[in-house]
Scaffold this active site. Structure first.
Site, PDB file in Angstrom:
ATOM      1  CE  LYS A 190      -1.762   2.752   3.043  1.00  0.00           C
ATOM      2  NZ  LYS A 190      -1.888   4.063   2.353  1.00  0.00           N
ATOM      3  CD  GLU A 266      13.501   4.000   8.204  1.00  0.00           C
ATOM      4  OE1 GLU A 266      13.122   4.909   8.931  1.00  0.00           O
ATOM      5  OE2 GLU A 266      13.697   4.508   6.776  1.00  0.00           O
ATOM      6  CB  CYS A 300      13.462   8.724   7.821  1.00  0.00           C
ATOM      7  SG  CYS A 300      14.630   7.733   6.579  1.00  0.00           S
ATOM      8  CD  GLU A 397      10.729  11.951  11.538  1.00  0.00           C
ATOM      9  OE1 GLU A 397       9.651  11.252  12.037  1.00  0.00           O
ATOM     10  OE2 GLU A 397      11.488  11.578  10.868  1.00  0.00           O
TER      11      GLU A 397
END
Ligand code: NDP
Length: 504
Positions: A190, A266, A300, A397
């Site tokens: 997906k 991750e 990331c 983040e």
């Protein structure tokens, strides 16, 4: 250099809603979603949206393909050739794939052409090489239990669900799909709801390369509906995920509540860049700019926390802000653009809210910090002095072009600052002293560490998180092993019959 003109192939493709892909065939559900170009804020295409029933169909196709001799019995060298052919097809269709990336997520076309698509192709070449090198071992035995022989087999883990983010739609998919194919797994994928088009085109190329029907299935739609239908599905043996830490937690619960599927996660990062006073400062300034502003900070491993030795702080910050302000921000279809738009207005609003929150908490803006007035979701390079390490800008983040700067006076203090968040994805040190580079690389808690650079990982070096940055590794041999499970086989060897070896 000119503005990139969309190819006629892409223009034709955008005329009809894009179908999703199950069992080697395009599927049209009739329910479509509009895709928005973040460069303009306008809808530019439609995509058919899958349902929970489609996920069931995709999992059934992947299961059937997993045991089908066409795939399960395929010689490893033949599988390697298919992966290599797929890489060649990706290269041959690079313009089309890059255009679809740029339209969906705003990545500058130059970066999509020169980095995203070639890296994606190279991932299939790298894992093609592994196909013929997957082997177990012959195991020495510890118990004197008669005449036994032990060995291990490395077997594919099964049907792998892959849930992907929007920031590197092809590259991050490749890190999962290529090792899955190399090991003989099958996939139900997906993509993020906003960035499905390049991967749907890839599915056609995979079929053309000879990947059998059902090995790659791509379903589209939202995480809450289609993503969770995959993560809760009892027919999915493993889930490979890249995205936020919050969604990672939700997937853990889904895995626990369904079939204890294996997970690789991750997740987010808040990667520090440590610059010592003995560093090559020209290189460090350029490195710090690249580390945070590439892909508009939507990476990331972005170097979002910059720690400078106190003695170099003023000079470094002056050069840094000058370079940041000089970056060319604008239309991602312009081949000179360095910073495209933020992937969506909703994400830009979330970035800006965090910047405001950080400033309210004592952070001081050095540049940027406000949305551009032009149409589209553009946010400038933003740099802030943030002395308080509990500030939201240091701890959370942001996933945008936002850099926090603070200073240190000793190596110990630099290491403590670097280790001062719940994340542990990546870090870099800039120094001319090899001993210092080595000491710091061992002391900083993270999955990827760079010395005098801050870059994306290489195909041969695994990436993954310490702390709350995730579980498992992608790329390299460790990335391959996430798609394998080990089976031990013990043989009892009967004593030789009395007649053995005797001439009759
Ligand atoms: P999410 O974690 O929300 O999304 C990643 C993927 O997971 C998308 O395909 C999403 O679907 C899907 N998803 C969301 N919720 C569920 C669920 N309950 N069950 C199954 N699948 C789900 O990340 P975002 O895209 O919203 O980005 C938010 C933040 O995540 C960023 O600001 C950044 O901090 C981090 N992030 C980190 C990345 C990395 O590379 N480490 C990459 C992307 C994001 P959909 O969005 O289509 O609804």
């Amino acid at each position: 250099m000119a503005r990139h003109v969309l190819s006629s192939t892409t223009l034709k493709r955008l005329e009809q809603p894009a179908p999703f892909w199950i069992d080697g065939k395009p599927v049209r559900s009739g329910r479509t979603v509009s895709l928005c170009n973040p460069a303009t804020g306008q809808s530019f295409a439609e995509c058919h949206v899958s349902t929970g029933h489609d996920v069931d169909q995709a999992v059934a196709a992947a299961r059937a393909a997993f045991v089908n001799p066409d795939w399960a019995g395929m010689n490893a060298a033949v599988r390697a050739r298919i992966l290599w052919r797929l890489a060649e097809l990706i290269d041959a269709h690079a313009i089309e794939l890059a255009e679809l990336e740029t339209l969906c997520m705003g990545k500058p076309i130059a970066a999509a052409m020169r980095m995203e698509v070639p890296f994606f192709a190279e991932t299939f070449r790298y894992f093609a090489g592994w196909c013929t090198k997957i082997s177990g071992m012959s195991a020495p035995l510890s118990f004197p239990a008669g005449d036994l022989h032990g060995l291990t087999l490395q077997e594919p883990v099964g049907v792998v669900g892959m849930i992907l983010p929007w920031n590197g739609p092809l590259v991050i998919a490749g890190w999962k799909i290529a090792p899955a194919l190399a090991t003989g797994c099958t996939c139900v994928i997906k993509p993020a709801e906003t960035t499905p088009l390049s991967l749907l085109r890839f599915a056609e190329l995979a079929a053309q390369a000879g990947v059998p029907d059902g090995v790659i299935n791509i379903v589209t739609g939202s995480g809450s509906e289609v993503g969770s239908a995959i993560s809760r599905h009892p027919g999915v043996d493993k889930l490979a995920f890249t995205g936020s830490t919050g969604t990672g937690r939700a997937l853990l619960q889904d895995a626990a509540a369904s079939n204890l599927k294996k997970l690789s996660l991750e997740l987010g990062g808040k990667s520090p860049v440590l610059v010592f006073d003995d560093a090559d400062l020209d290189a460090a300034v350029d490195g710090a700019v690249d580390a945070i502003f590439g892909n508009s900070g939507q990476v990331c491993v972005a170097g979002s926390r910059l720690y400078l030795h106190k003695s170099i702080r003023d000079d470094f910050v002056a050069r840094l802000t000058e370079k940041a302000n000089a970056l060319r921000i604008g239309d991602p279809m312009d081949e000179k653009t360095q910073l495209g738009p933020i992937a969506s207005q909703a994400h830009l609003d979330a970035i800006h809210r965090r910047v405001e929150e950080g400033v309210a908490g004592g952070a001081v803006l050095l540049c940027g910090g406000r949305q551009a007035d032009s149409p589209g979701s553009y946010y400038p390079p933003t740099i802030l002095d943030v002395a308080d390490q509990s500030n939201v800008l240091v701890q959370d983040e942001i996933f945008g072009p936002v850099l926090c700067v603070a200073t240190f006076e000793s190596e110990e203090e630099a290491i403590a600052l670097a280790n001062g968040t719940r994340y542990g994805l990546a870090a870099s040190v800039w120094t001319s002293q090899i001993d210092r580079a080595f000491r710091v690389s061992r002391a900083v808690q993270c999955g990827v560490f760079w010395v005098n650079t801050h870059n994306i990982p290489d195909l041969g070096t695994p990436i993954g998180g310490y702390g709350q940055s995730g579980w498992g590794r992608e790329l390299g041999h460790l990335g391959l092993s996430e798609y394998l499970q080990s089976k031990s086989v013990m043989f009892k060897i009967s004593p030789a019959p009395m007649s053995a070896g005797r001439l009759q």
